[in-house]
Design an enzyme around this catalytic site. Structure first.
Site, PDB file in Angstrom:
ATOM      1  N   PHE A 125      35.117  58.289  39.219  1.00  0.00           N
ATOM      2  CA  PHE A 125      35.298  59.724  39.000  1.00  0.00           C
ATOM      3  C   PHE A 125      35.187  60.106  37.531  1.00  0.00           C
ATOM      4  O   PHE A 125      34.859  61.251  37.201  1.00  0.00           O
ATOM      5  CB  PHE A 125      36.646  60.185  39.572  1.00  0.00           C
ATOM      6  N   LYS A 126      35.422  59.157  36.642  1.00  0.00           N
ATOM      7  CA  LYS A 126      35.341  59.466  35.216  1.00  0.00           C
ATOM      8  C   LYS A 126      33.944  59.940  34.815  1.00  0.00           C
ATOM      9  O   LYS A 126      33.789  60.653  33.815  1.00  0.00           O
ATOM     10  CB  LYS A 126      35.738  58.250  34.387  1.00  0.00           C
ATOM     11  N   ASP A 127      32.935  59.560  35.581  1.00  0.00           N
ATOM     12  CA  ASP A 127      31.570  59.998  35.267  1.00  0.00           C
ATOM     13  C   ASP A 127      31.433  61.514  35.290  1.00  0.00           C
ATOM     14  O   ASP A 127      30.635  62.084  34.534  1.00  0.00           O
ATOM     15  CB  ASP A 127      30.572  59.406  36.268  1.00  0.00           C
ATOM     16  N   THR A 139      37.298  54.635  32.519  1.00  0.00           N
ATOM     17  CA  THR A 139      36.944  55.523  31.412  1.00  0.00           C
ATOM     18  C   THR A 139      35.962  54.858  30.458  1.00  0.00           C
ATOM     19  O   THR A 139      34.981  55.464  30.017  1.00  0.00           O
ATOM     20  CB  THR A 139      38.206  55.962  30.634  1.00  0.00           C
TER      21      THR A 139
END
Length: 471
Positions: A111-113, A144
């Protein structure tokens, strides 16, 4: 709109200057002077927008017209061009009350993308248009670092150094970071845990002379642009869930969260006017956030290594932003609470404040055993494979979803990133080719002691052009 510090000792800043500052110069976290209120008419209009257009609309509320609309569109298009799904964050229905928002379709499968691919493009834009030197420094519990490196690798005018806890991330997470050999990337593997890495980062950003001399910029969620970019998929998830389940359903969101950044993005969306019913924090056995919601005590406990290492965190850096709003934006009270945390190792909220916390948030810390059980259960019953962090979110959904409600649970990573846990269930998964190819690549990293002075030495050499990752 200007931005101020949660501790009240920073002069109001514009949007770009806020992003460049990262951590507030007084040690606080930057927040908008006011949160934009989104009307029901605007929500009605937004619900039909594709992800990229929705991003531009939300971002524009906060950016003070500092980025021309045409430039912003180019940044957004470039950020999500590498995502494997045209929706960017597609919603999947598992049953009548559970939906999964897949946040792992970016280049590093996490999800950090969603935020960090944009942030990489944004920093590159600022470097070119304002002539700023961009030296990014960050700590990671696994995801991250890979996303940030991918977002800026090879970009002119930018260098990035990421600290990760030595041998305390998954093998895929480690490989995604350390198989990058671009000259503008330095990986430091610290003999400690994530909290040690995060502490060093915050201390270096608090050293204003060092920060200014070396042009340090933040990539962690202490930087408000990370929070803002993540807010977009709360709106997108809510709209798609209402569309699929019907407008009459109450919609909850269950969020795997270790550093409080992802769940705070949802809190921000709700304060803007998104009618989320329940905001549910899902943690693992490092359950400081669950204990705070249930008892009012915020106190780091004993570090536990779990099957969901990205949430193996005891000190949640974004907690201060939530505390700021809990205390009705009283920066003096925030400073007092954070001073108590520093001196006594704990803070406590009681009475009306605790009741308010419990009206705004619910929380569950899932055990390793629960995680494995749920991964096996949903694989067997639905054919869907959860990663261990997503399983925490599903455990919280099972605990808190009630009749007349549906829950959108965030899938924060692809299960291939955590095959060590999946294999314990004798499940053989097919790896995406991008992950399968990592194992044959050479690694480049520098293993160091948990020592701020050593990190400082490495950074000074790197920014001077003398340091390289060791193979």
């Amino acid at each position: 709109m200007n931005y101020i510090s949660t501790r009240g000792q920073v002069a109001p800043k514009g949007f770009i200057d806020t992003v460049l500052m990262g951590l507030g110069e007084d040690g606080g976290l930057m927040v908008p002077e006011r949160i934009p209120a989104v009307s029901s008419d605007t929500l009605e209009w937004w619900k039909g927008l594709p992800f990229r257009e929705l991003f531009i609309e939300i971002f524009s509320l906060y950016a003070n017209d500092e980025i021309p609309q045409g430039d912003l569109k180019e940044l957004v298009d470039a950020s999500y061009a590498t995502f494997r799904d045209p929706e960017v964050t597609p919603l999947r229905k598992l049953d009548d009350s559970l939906y999964i928002l897949e946040l792992f379709h970016g280049p590093t499968f996490a999800f950090k993308d969603v935020a960090l691919q944009f942030m990489g493009e944004f920093y590159s834009y600022v470097s070119k248009t304002r002539g700023e030197i961009i030296h990014i420094l960050g700590a990671t519990s696994g995801d991250t670092g890979a996303a940030a490196i991918q977002g800026v690798r090879g970009k002119e005018g930018i260098k990035i150094c990421i600290l990760h806890p030595h041998e305390k991330v998954s093998k895929v997470q480690e490989l995604q970071m350390t198989t990058v050999h671009d000259e503008n990337v330095l990986n430091l593997s610290v003999k400690g845990n994530f909290d040690d890495c995060q502490r060093i980062i915050k201390e270096l950003f608090s050293d204003l002379e060092f920060k200014g001399e070396h042009h340090l910029r933040a990539i962690n969620s202490i930087n408000f642009v990370r929070i803002l970019a993540q807010t977009v998929y709360y709106f997108y998830a809510y709209f798609r869930a209402a569309e699929q389940a019907g407008e009459s359903k109450k919609i909850n969101v269950s969020v795997p969260s270790g550093n409080f950044g992802n769940i705070f993005s949802g809190f921000l969306a709700k304060k803007m006017g998104l009618p989320i019913h329940k905001l549910i924090i899902a943690t693992n056995e490092n359950n400081i956030l669950e204990r705070f919601v249930k008892t009012g005590e915020y106190r780091p406990g004993e570090f536990r290594k779990t099957h969901s290492p990205s949430m193996d965190i005891q000190v949640a850096s974004n907690f201060e932003r939530y505390l700021y709003y809990l205390l009705d934006e009283d920066s003096a009270k925030v400073s007092a609470y954070m001073g108590t945390l520093a001196s006594e190792g704990r803070i406590v909220v009681e009475g009306d404040l605790l009741r308010r916390v419990q009206s705004e948030l619910q929380a569950l810390g899932a055990t390793n055993e629960q995680n494995l059980e749920l991964i096996g259960k949903y694989r067997s019953e639905t054919g869907y494979l959860l990663d261990p962090h997503t399983a925490c979110g599903v455990a919280a959904y099972e605990a808190f979803n009630e009749d007349g409600e549906i829950t959108v649970s965030f899938a924060t990573a692809h299960p291939a990133k955590f095959d060590e846990a999946i294999r314990l269930l004798d499940i053989v998964q097919e790896f995406p080719v991008e992950i399968a190819e990592l194992i044959a690549k050479e690694q480049y990293q520098t293993v160091i002691e948990n020592d701020k002075a050593e990190v400082t030495r490495q950074l000074e050499a790197f920014f001077a052009g003398d340091a390289v990752n060791k193979a």
